[in-house]
Design an enzyme around this catalytic site. Structure first.
Site, PDB file in Angstrom:
ATOM      1  CG  ASP A  21     -44.886 -21.184 102.317  1.00 59.20           C
ATOM      2  OD1 ASP A  21     -43.679 -21.461 102.429  1.00 59.20           O
ATOM      3  OD2 ASP A  21     -45.635 -21.757 101.501  1.00 59.20           O
ATOM      4  CG  ASN A  69     -40.737 -27.506 108.119  1.00 61.99           C
ATOM      5  OD1 ASN A  69     -41.276 -26.584 108.725  1.00 61.99           O
ATOM      6  ND2 ASN A  69     -40.927 -27.671 106.810  1.00 61.99           N
TER       7      ASN A  69
HETATM    8  C1  FPP Z   1     -41.493 -21.317 105.357  1.00 60.28           C
HETATM    9  O1  FPP Z   1     -40.665 -20.842 104.350  1.00 60.28           O
HETATM   10  C2  FPP Z   1     -41.004 -21.033 106.682  1.00 60.28           C
HETATM   11  C3  FPP Z   1     -40.505 -21.966 107.562  1.00 60.28           C
HETATM   12  C4  FPP Z   1     -40.381 -23.385 107.254  1.00 60.28           C
HETATM   13  C5  FPP Z   1     -40.052 -21.606 108.897  1.00 60.28           C
HETATM   14  C6  FPP Z   1     -40.613 -20.375 109.516  1.00 60.28           C
HETATM   15  C7  FPP Z   1     -39.546 -19.745 110.269  1.00 60.28           C
HETATM   16  C8  FPP Z   1     -39.365 -18.422 110.445  1.00 60.28           C
HETATM   17  C9  FPP Z   1     -40.306 -17.417 109.975  1.00 60.28           C
HETATM   18  C10 FPP Z   1     -38.136 -17.902 111.103  1.00 60.28           C
HETATM   19  C11 FPP Z   1     -37.928 -18.165 112.534  1.00 60.28           C
HETATM   20  C12 FPP Z   1     -39.119 -18.285 113.398  1.00 60.28           C
HETATM   21  C13 FPP Z   1     -39.225 -17.831 114.656  1.00 60.28           C
HETATM   22  C14 FPP Z   1     -40.446 -18.129 115.438  1.00 60.28           C
HETATM   23  C15 FPP Z   1     -38.181 -17.015 115.293  1.00 60.28           C
HETATM   24  P1  FPP Z   1     -40.060 -21.896 103.338  1.00 60.28           P
HETATM   25  O2  FPP Z   1     -38.666 -22.168 103.758  1.00 60.28           O
HETATM   26  O3  FPP Z   1     -40.939 -23.103 103.246  1.00 60.28           O
HETATM   27  O4  FPP Z   1     -40.104 -21.074 102.017  1.00 60.28           O
HETATM   28  P2  FPP Z   1     -40.248 -21.636 100.529  1.00 60.28           P
HETATM   29  O5  FPP Z   1     -41.603 -22.290 100.431  1.00 60.28           O
HETATM   30  O6  FPP Z   1     -40.150 -20.412  99.706  1.00 60.28           O
HETATM   31  O7  FPP Z   1     -39.108 -22.591 100.316  1.00 60.28           O
END
Ligand code: FPP
Length: 254
Positions: A21, A69
């Site tokens: 996250d 998501n």
């Molecule tokens: C959370 O950060 C992360 C995600 C929703 C997606 C996770 C994806 C990756 C780490 C990149 C690609 C993955 C792979 C397996 C290649 P957020 O967007 O919720 O962050 P925030 O809470 O700060 O908005």
């Protein structure tokens, strides 16, 4: 002393699950588009996968995309899916080199055909690898997973393939996406949020939880090793008393 050097090889968590996250906040705090945070987050996926192999972890589960998501703006969903396809293309060679088997949990039927094709390619190519299983949670939600398990069990009962009396915790587990995968010993969440967000609700009944304020793109190998050392300093009791568990330890040592 480095955390990496403090890890006790005999007491490794067999399975580590991670809620990655903080990509969005990492990007916006730098005046960048959220997508830039996901690109940086993908680099952390590579780094932490290598760290898990180096530490000797047998199962690493990563929460890459939740069912919820899908409700994000279409541009962000597209960017995440594109990044996934690109990463699969670019990293399959590394998975082969490191002996990593890719597995997927979640409602994969809701993924676009090109994403599914790319995934199936990598799943097939890596299926004989045995050093570590990397389990990607994609379009995953624990309530969805538990509900589909209950529905499929009801159908099996209706078809006469399963007796209601045969439904135990073990049979229930066989209808979950994680059938055959041991429960996580350790669950890590980055970015300072102290919640589970519909991740592996059944499987984390006895997992140790570790929360760090560090945003996922900033999460380093040493921080991952620190979480393992922290886990190794805890006493897992599974509902027993501290002295019962200490007694078992002495017995095992004898
Ligand atoms: C959370 O950060 C992360 C995600 C929703 C997606 C996770 C994806 C990756 C780490 C990149 C690609 C993955 C792979 C397996 C290649 P957020 O967007 O919720 O962050 P925030 O809470 O700060 O908005």
């Amino acid at each position: 002393m480095l955390f990496r050097e403090q890890i006790v090889p005999e007491r490794l968590p067999r399975h580590i699950a991670v809620i990655m996250d903080g990509n969005g906040r990492w990007a916006t705090s730098r005046g960048l588009e959220r997508q830039a945070g996901h690109i940086e987050g993908a680099k952390t996926v590579r780094r932490i996968t290598e760290a898990a192999v180096e530490a000797g972890i047998r199962y690493l589960t990563l929460y890459a995309f939740s069912i919820e998501n899908w409700n994000r703006p279409q541009t962000e969903v597209q960017a995440l899916m594109g990044l996934l396809v690109k990463s699969l293309r670019e990293e399959t060679a590394l998975l082969m080199e490191q002996g990593i088997r890719l597995r997927v949990i979640g409602d994969t039927e809701s993924l676009a055909p090109d994403v599914r094709r790319e995934l199936e390619d990598t799943l097939r190519q890596t299926e004989a690898n045995t050093r570590m299983d990397m389990v990607l949670a994609l379009s995953y939600g624990a309530r969805w997973e538990i509900t589909q398990a209950a529905r499929r069990m009801a159908e099996a009962v209706h078809a006469g393939q399963l007796a209601a009396g045969q439904i135990t915790e073990e049979t229930f587990g066989q209808y979950l996406c994680t059938a055959g995968i041991p429960d996580p010993d350790l669950l890590i969440r980055t970015s300072g949020e102290i919640r589970i967000s519909n991740f592996l609700l059944w499987q984390i009944a006895y997992s140790e939880l570790y929360f760090t304020p560090v945003l996922w793109p900033d999460f380093t190998k040493e921080m991952f090793f620190e979480a393992i050392v922290n886990y190794q300093q805890r006493q897992r009791r599974f509902g027993k008393t501290a002295s019962q568990v200490a007694g078992e330890g002495e017995e095992a040592a004898r």
